[in-house]
Design a protein around this motif. Sequence first.
Motif, mmCIF file in Angstrom:
data_model
loop_
_atom_site.group_PDB
_atom_site.id
_atom_site.type_symbol
_atom_site.label_atom_id
_atom_site.label_comp_id
_atom_site.label_asym_id
_atom_site.label_seq_id
_atom_site.Cartn_x
_atom_site.Cartn_y
_atom_site.Cartn_z
ATOM 1 N N PRO A 1 0.828 -1.210 0.000
ATOM 2 C CA PRO A 1 0.000 0.000 0.000
ATOM 3 C C PRO A 1 0.868 1.268 0.000
ATOM 4 C CG PRO A 1 -0.648 -1.513 1.758
ATOM 5 C CD PRO A 1 0.650 -2.015 1.205
ATOM 6 N N VAL A 2 0.302 2.343 -0.533
ATOM 7 C CA VAL A 2 1.009 3.620 -0.615
ATOM 8 C C VAL A 2 0.233 4.652 0.210
ATOM 9 C CG1 VAL A 2 1.694 5.488 -2.178
ATOM 10 C CG2 VAL A 2 1.969 3.097 -2.882
ATOM 11 N N ILE A 3 0.881 5.180 1.232
ATOM 12 C CA ILE A 3 0.223 6.173 2.082
ATOM 13 C C ILE A 3 0.301 7.537 1.391
ATOM 14 C CG2 ILE A 3 0.310 7.360 4.324
ATOM 15 C CD1 ILE A 3 1.737 4.703 5.324
ATOM 16 N N ARG A 4 -0.840 8.193 1.282
ATOM 17 C CA ARG A 4 -0.857 9.509 0.634
ATOM 18 C C ARG A 4 0.173 10.418 1.312
ATOM 19 N NH1 ARG A 4 -4.420 12.346 -2.565
ATOM 20 N NH2 ARG A 4 -5.768 10.533 -2.510
ATOM 21 N N PRO A 5 1.076 10.995 0.526
ATOM 22 C CA PRO A 5 2.118 11.831 1.131
ATOM 23 C C PRO A 5 1.576 13.191 1.555
ATOM 24 C CG PRO A 5 2.305 11.903 -1.250
ATOM 25 C CD PRO A 5 1.214 10.900 -0.941
ATOM 26 N N GLN A 6 2.265 13.768 2.536
ATOM 27 C CA GLN A 6 1.984 15.143 2.923
ATOM 28 C C GLN A 6 3.208 16.001 2.605
ATOM 29 O OE1 GLN A 6 -0.398 15.467 6.716
ATOM 30 N NE2 GLN A 6 0.622 13.510 7.046
ATOM 31 N N GLY A 7 2.978 17.279 2.502
ATOM 32 C CA GLY A 7 4.094 18.155 2.206
ATOM 33 C C GLY A 7 3.655 19.592 2.102
ATOM 34 N N GLN A 8 4.599 20.437 1.717
ATOM 35 C CA GLN A 8 4.290 21.849 1.510
ATOM 36 C C GLN A 8 3.547 22.014 0.192
ATOM 37 O OE1 GLN A 8 6.970 25.025 2.002
ATOM 38 N NE2 GLN A 8 8.040 24.122 3.769
ATOM 39 N N LEU A 9 2.458 22.749 0.265
ATOM 40 C CA LEU A 9 1.626 23.006 -0.911
ATOM 41 C C LEU A 9 1.444 24.507 -1.034
ATOM 42 C CD1 LEU A 9 -1.173 20.501 0.179
ATOM 43 C CD2 LEU A 9 0.800 19.961 -1.263
ATOM 44 N N LYS A 10 1.480 24.993 -2.260
ATOM 45 C CA LYS A 10 1.203 26.414 -2.472
ATOM 46 C C LYS A 10 0.501 26.548 -3.809
ATOM 47 C CE LYS A 10 3.473 30.928 -2.783
ATOM 48 N NZ LYS A 10 3.092 31.124 -4.193
ATOM 49 N N ALA A 11 -0.810 26.720 -3.739
ATOM 50 C CA ALA A 11 -1.608 26.832 -4.957
ATOM 51 C C ALA A 11 -1.402 28.214 -5.570
ATOM 52 C CB ALA A 11 -3.082 26.605 -4.638
ATOM 53 N N ALA A 12 -1.649 28.289 -6.886
ATOM 54 C CA ALA A 12 -1.543 29.571 -7.576
ATOM 55 C C ALA A 12 -2.469 30.570 -6.877
ATOM 56 C CB ALA A 12 -1.936 29.406 -9.041
ATOM 57 N N ASP B 1 1.492 18.490 -6.620
ATOM 58 C CA ASP B 1 1.449 19.791 -5.944
ATOM 59 C C ASP B 1 2.707 20.003 -5.084
ATOM 60 O OD1 ASP B 1 0.467 17.692 -4.403
ATOM 61 O OD2 ASP B 1 -1.424 18.678 -3.890
ATOM 62 N N ILE B 2 3.155 18.947 -4.399
ATOM 63 C CA ILE B 2 4.402 19.069 -3.632
ATOM 64 C C ILE B 2 5.561 19.337 -4.595
ATOM 65 C CG2 ILE B 2 6.012 17.844 -2.107
ATOM 66 C CD1 ILE B 2 3.592 16.209 -1.074
ATOM 67 N N GLN B 3 5.561 18.571 -5.694
ATOM 68 C CA GLN B 3 6.629 18.693 -6.696
ATOM 69 C C GLN B 3 6.700 20.106 -7.287
ATOM 70 O OE1 GLN B 3 6.027 15.946 -9.963
ATOM 71 N NE2 GLN B 3 7.738 16.751 -11.157
ATOM 72 N N GLY C 1 15.179 20.356 -8.648
ATOM 73 C CA GLY C 1 14.440 19.199 -9.159
ATOM 74 C C GLY C 1 13.582 18.529 -8.110
ATOM 75 N N PRO C 2 12.980 17.371 -8.463
ATOM 76 C CA PRO C 2 12.038 16.706 -7.573
ATOM 77 C C PRO C 2 12.704 16.227 -6.286
ATOM 78 C CG PRO C 2 12.116 15.622 -9.727
ATOM 79 C CD PRO C 2 13.210 16.616 -9.690
ATOM 80 N N PHE C 3 11.936 16.197 -5.195
ATOM 81 C CA PHE C 3 12.471 15.755 -3.905
ATOM 82 C C PHE C 3 11.369 14.991 -3.173
ATOM 83 C CE2 PHE C 3 14.144 17.223 0.469
ATOM 84 C CZ PHE C 3 15.018 16.154 0.568
#
Length: 425
Positions: free
Chosen positions: A179-190, A245-247, A255-257
Amino acid sequence: MHPNDPSLRSFVEVAADSDFPIQNLPYGVISTQDDRRLRVAVAIGDHVLDLGMMEDAGLLPRVSAKPVFRTGSINALMANGAYGIGTVRRKISELLRHDSPTLRDNEALAKRALIPMKNVKLHRPVDVPGYTDFYSSREHATNVGTMFRGKDNALQENWLHIPIGYNGRASTVVVSGTPVIRPQGQLKAAGESMPTFGPSKRLDIELEMGAIVGRATEMGHIMDVDEAQYSIFGFALFNDWSARDIQQWEYVPLGPFQGKAFASTLGAWIVTKEALEPFAVHGPKQDPEPLPYLRQDKPHNYDIRLEVELKPANATRGTIISVSNFKYMYWSSAQQLAHHSSSGCSMSVGDLIGSGTISGPDKGSYGSMLELSWGGKEPIELVEGGTRTFLEDGDTVTLRGYAQGDGYRIGFGEASGQILPAKVK
Ligand code: MN
């Protein structure tokens, strides 16, 4: 007879549309309810052949002083240079042939060593010391570039000269079914002035193939494309899950992290390069011509049909959201690996080279939901009703793939994972 000969048949029953005829013999790692020890196996039809047991019975050629099939991964096999078509693959093929009595007529051994696939637990087949991911489908790079920077600046200036890549996380490469747990992270929408922290709202897949490096190199050693191709042991299905969105917020300038660090799903079966040899094809014409260290004249792409199925938690049927092909890649895995060594970077046995998202020329063949839903603007229809732009909790995504031969197919099984809710504190 050559293990790839289309006329070969096994005494183990194999359906015509099975991924695992005698011409394939992909390597995996298994355990069973009554024997929890890990051992290497090959798939044959709906069964697996336990190579640990075959090794114990003295029926396999010894490739090193120590046994290699009870080490918990295929790394020891690879490190001993017993590459697919070498003595081991030839011997396994012989043992499974319809006209070979050694295993067929040894009822006691056959009963123990040939295990129904449904009775085995499949483990991650490779110890992965390093994972590097590329960005080598021209169609994918053009689609993403068009969405992010507009049509005229879609491909960056370097893209046609360098197989672009980044160093991914090996610690989170998991086997199909995890299973893949939905990741959390910093998000900044336009339009927002400050970032927030929370679960990704744009969780995506990447349809990829993983090339497994079977041969270590020293620091400072530079491989040409032919040596790089020789160093690849085999291939597996690979889903490089991505939180768009995190990306998008984090990727400038390095680059991606974290948007890609949380999980990557590897298929349980490693198909040898030798089994895929009949399906080698030339890739797209490369113009401008690559620099000399990246030039290839042999066919290093593979004609492998790929599909992506999305199944919501409450659905009875999944939806095929994409059908693509590995042959579309602009840069081959051999070119990627040659480039990776071009600075003098060393390689380890088991290193995983992600192809990058495999997108074909038309919309039905895109290898990510970002492209299939065109940035979330064109929802993907599901067969039982409802739509998706990105993944929801409970969704299961399954990659499948095979190369079609004359009367048989060389398949990869599946790379599957279900999305679990984020662990919000
Ligand atoms: Mn990727």
